[in-house]
Design a protein around this motif. Structure first.
Motif, mmCIF file in Angstrom:
data_model
loop_
_atom_site.group_PDB
_atom_site.id
_atom_site.type_symbol
_atom_site.label_atom_id
_atom_site.label_comp_id
_atom_site.label_asym_id
_atom_site.label_seq_id
_atom_site.Cartn_x
_atom_site.Cartn_y
_atom_site.Cartn_z
ATOM 1 N N GLU A 188 43.171 42.937 52.423
ATOM 2 C CA GLU A 188 42.294 41.823 51.923
ATOM 3 C C GLU A 188 41.011 42.470 51.046
ATOM 4 O OE1 GLU A 188 39.573 39.118 54.543
ATOM 5 O OE2 GLU A 188 41.461 38.031 54.346
ATOM 6 N N THR A 189 40.583 43.610 51.550
ATOM 7 C CA THR A 189 39.339 44.235 51.061
ATOM 8 C C THR A 189 40.165 44.686 49.613
ATOM 9 O OG1 THR A 189 38.467 44.962 53.170
ATOM 10 C CG2 THR A 189 37.869 46.253 51.226
ATOM 11 N N VAL A 190 41.112 45.334 49.716
ATOM 12 C CA VAL A 190 41.511 45.684 48.397
ATOM 13 C C VAL A 190 41.607 44.821 47.326
ATOM 14 C CG1 VAL A 190 43.598 46.911 47.479
ATOM 15 C CG2 VAL A 190 42.824 47.847 49.349
ATOM 16 N N ARG A 191 42.268 43.643 47.676
ATOM 17 C CA ARG A 191 42.304 42.357 46.822
ATOM 18 C C ARG A 191 41.337 41.900 46.269
ATOM 19 N NH1 ARG A 191 44.596 40.471 42.913
ATOM 20 N NH2 ARG A 191 44.758 38.189 42.899
ATOM 21 N N VAL A 192 40.163 41.795 47.323
ATOM 22 C CA VAL A 192 38.756 41.340 46.668
ATOM 23 C C VAL A 192 38.193 42.221 45.852
ATOM 24 C CG1 VAL A 192 36.459 41.057 47.548
ATOM 25 C CG2 VAL A 192 38.225 39.915 48.741
ATOM 26 N N GLN A 193 38.287 43.642 46.107
ATOM 27 C CA GLN A 193 38.053 44.444 44.941
ATOM 28 C C GLN A 193 38.592 44.378 43.647
ATOM 29 O OE1 GLN A 193 38.558 48.302 47.083
ATOM 30 N NE2 GLN A 193 36.491 48.140 48.132
ATOM 31 N N GLU A 194 39.572 44.343 43.563
ATOM 32 C CA GLU A 194 40.841 44.005 42.404
ATOM 33 C C GLU A 194 40.225 42.810 41.629
ATOM 34 O OE1 GLU A 194 44.664 43.499 43.591
ATOM 35 O OE2 GLU A 194 45.181 45.475 44.119
ATOM 36 N N ILE A 195 39.881 41.655 42.472
ATOM 37 C CA ILE A 195 39.324 40.246 42.022
ATOM 38 C C ILE A 195 37.944 40.571 41.294
ATOM 39 C CG2 ILE A 195 38.701 38.112 42.273
ATOM 40 C CD1 ILE A 195 40.774 38.067 44.568
ATOM 41 N N GLU A 196 37.183 41.413 41.905
ATOM 42 C CA GLU A 196 35.851 41.562 41.415
ATOM 43 C C GLU A 196 35.924 42.426 39.996
ATOM 44 O OE1 GLU A 196 33.618 43.399 44.609
ATOM 45 O OE2 GLU A 196 33.146 41.545 45.616
ATOM 46 N N ARG A 197 37.057 43.406 40.021
ATOM 47 C CA ARG A 197 36.907 44.345 38.820
ATOM 48 C C ARG A 197 37.291 43.225 37.741
ATOM 49 N NH1 ARG A 197 38.821 48.277 42.569
ATOM 50 N NH2 ARG A 197 40.693 47.706 41.995
#
Length: 85
Positions: free
Chosen positions: A15-24
């Protein structure tokens, strides 16, 4: 300390990795000057730290005063509380 299962830890990491992808992706979609301004505002807010709540009572006030209408009753006198004999 709370222990989480292996599945829960993995789900949180994903979930953390996915949120970082969305932010980028979001930061890449906005114009560079606006993104730089936003990053500066975020950095300033993080450096400022959390907001410290101001006390809601004047200095010297006893903590947790009674609510209006809920003041303690005055003590009864011994002479008035005795029954007549």
């Amino acid at each position: 300390m709370t222990k989480h299962s292996k599945f829960e830890r993995q789900r949180r990491a994903d979930e953390t990795v996915r949120v970082q992808e969305i932010e980028r992706a979001w930061q890449g979609s906005i114009p560079a000057p606006i993104a730089a301004e936003f990053a500066a505002v975020v950095k300033a807010a993080k450096e400022r730290g959390p907001w410290v709540r101001q006390p809601d009572m004047a200095p010297g006030t006893a903590p947790r005063p009674p609510r209006p209408g809920r003041e303690p009753k005055p003590k009864k006198d011994d002479a008035t509380s005795r029954r007549r004999s």
